[in-house]
Design an enzyme around this catalytic site. Sequence first.
Site, PDB file in Angstrom:
ATOM      1  N   LYS A  74      -5.456   0.147 -17.331  1.00 36.25           N
ATOM      2  CA  LYS A  74      -5.173   0.588 -18.685  1.00 36.25           C
ATOM      3  C   LYS A  74      -5.519   2.008 -18.993  1.00 36.25           C
ATOM      4  CE  LYS A  74      -5.632  -1.580 -23.407  1.00 36.25           C
ATOM      5  NZ  LYS A  74      -6.278  -2.548 -24.139  1.00 36.25           N
ATOM      6  N   SER A 149      -3.128  -5.516 -26.918  1.00 38.68           N
ATOM      7  CA  SER A 149      -2.751  -4.032 -26.760  1.00 38.68           C
ATOM      8  C   SER A 149      -2.482  -3.931 -25.143  1.00 38.68           C
ATOM      9  CB  SER A 149      -3.718  -3.115 -27.074  1.00 38.68           C
ATOM     10  OG  SER A 149      -4.980  -3.440 -26.516  1.00 38.68           O
ATOM     11  N   SER A 173      -6.981  -8.258 -26.596  1.00 39.66           N
ATOM     12  CA  SER A 173      -5.878  -7.715 -25.856  1.00 39.66           C
ATOM     13  C   SER A 173      -5.681  -8.052 -24.392  1.00 39.66           C
ATOM     14  CB  SER A 173      -6.195  -6.091 -25.964  1.00 39.66           C
ATOM     15  OG  SER A 173      -5.791  -5.826 -27.348  1.00 39.66           O
TER      16      SER A 173
HETATM   17  N1  GLN Z   1      -4.539  -7.198 -31.639  1.00 40.69           N
HETATM   18  C1  GLN Z   1      -5.794  -6.828 -31.870  1.00 40.69           C
HETATM   19  C2  GLN Z   1      -6.127  -5.477 -32.731  1.00 40.69           C
HETATM   20  O1  GLN Z   1      -5.118  -4.779 -32.986  1.00 40.69           O
HETATM   21  C3  GLN Z   1      -6.855  -6.568 -30.862  1.00 40.69           C
HETATM   22  C4  GLN Z   1      -6.887  -5.480 -29.968  1.00 40.69           C
HETATM   23  C5  GLN Z   1      -7.739  -5.393 -28.823  1.00 40.69           C
HETATM   24  O2  GLN Z   1      -7.954  -6.423 -28.395  1.00 40.69           O
HETATM   25  N2  GLN Z   1      -7.728  -4.045 -28.327  1.00 40.69           N
HETATM   26  O3  GLN Z   1      -7.065  -4.842 -33.015  1.00 40.69           O
END
Ligand code: GLN
Length: 478
Positions: A74, A149, A173
């Site tokens: 990532k 994400s 995410s």
């Molecule tokens: N969807 C969540 C957010 O937007 C989690 C994102 C994540 O785990 N990095 O914060």
Amino acid sequence: MNAREIPSAIRNGETTAKEVLETHLEAIQNREEEIHAFNLVMEEEARNEAERIDALTAKGEDPGPLTGIPVAIKDNICTQGVPTTCSSKILDGWRPPYDATIIERLRDAGAVIVGKTNLDEFAMGASTENSAFGPTRNPLDTTRVPGGSSGGSAAAVAAGFAPLAIGSDTGGSIRQPAALCGVVGVKPTYGRVSRYGLVAFASSLDQIGPFAETVADAALLLEVISGHDPLDTTSIPEPSLDLSTALTQGVEGLRIGVIDELSGGAIEGISDDVLGCLEEAVQALTSAGAIVERTSVPSTVYGLSAYYVIAPAEASSNLARYDGVRFGPRVDAKTTSEMMVATRTAGFGDEVKRRIMLGTYALSAGYYDAYYGKSQKVRTLIMNDFASAYKKYDLLLSPTAPTTAFPLGDKTEDPLQMYLQDICTISSNLAGHPAMSVPFGKGTDGLPVGIQVLASAMDEHTMFRAGAILEASNQGKS
Ligand code: GLN
């Protein structure tokens, strides 16, 4: 070939690291334009690395447990000299002067890093549509999102671009994109994997973890990246995990609680086909000898609200460093503060700005107690509720995401709808506990559903026992 089969095939001389890499580069060549899993494919570096590994094996040396396995990273994890963008314009051109600890561990284990994967800008989102470089598409249906994400990492594994990938999970995410792409995704216990070199979003919640096609492959990758790191002050002083026995141990006699609130109870919006798959997962675990029943973890209902105060609050502080001085491009202006405003206005996307504003507001004098303080209290309630649940149960169960993969553009106009994707995953981040998503069954649209197995802190072992059973039973079905 599964990840786990690659090292032995290379050692036996059936294939080479170079050959394995070329097969994956070819898959990337064929479909990357359509999928956009990567911000950067590191062809040259990967080829050099594969050659180095082949040279070692030719000399009879063992490069390590990940010998020759291509791994996608990532793009919020620092790679020395290689652009690390967080899918944000504000880091354009920045090349970290050091490697994250997990990058060193992967190299030391013989892995071949193939590239940096796309994400929602600074990992804020649940569809990878918040990337400054355009969205990633779901390899199983390119009209749909891969989740987020870590959508690029999930898509890379699902598309066969790399058998293993690394993601980060602050509120789901890793697990939610794993569910939407039909792969395995694991968020380890907070502190289990070093965060040194992970670009911080919400430091009390962030955790690095693996994506893989199978539970055994995810275990292999987690074993390599876990373990104490003195460079991360929140790293737990424990050796690397050994999950080998968990994969065959079964679930006989384990007590498993299905979290009622997240499974059609208090929280609405979990679709019927997802609940149907959960029901089948319960049956699979029961026939394997587990004692499964519904249970209440009441404060999980408030998890989403607490998270969307705590995470933006921490983000607003963490992202203050992008000031046009220390990193990336600068928009010039008359005074320093005008330069900073201009740089941040041009460099951050809408969702990142929204989070910074929300977080700054929640932390400001006069509102701190009402918002940030209150959310921290809710966080404590969630921890207490989990602690009581784990007195009665070895594991907990829920869907990973409320629905299967949704169409691109479906939720971009309404941030709240996007946030609701995290409803089932967020509580384990707030508690710091491990949780994993295992593909189990399909929705009415034919797309995969993920089942979430949650465990108490440090108990990845028991979690993988249930993960392995769910996977075996899911494969038995199809
Ligand atoms: N969807 C969540 C957010 O937007 C989690 C994102 C994540 O785990 N990095 O914060």
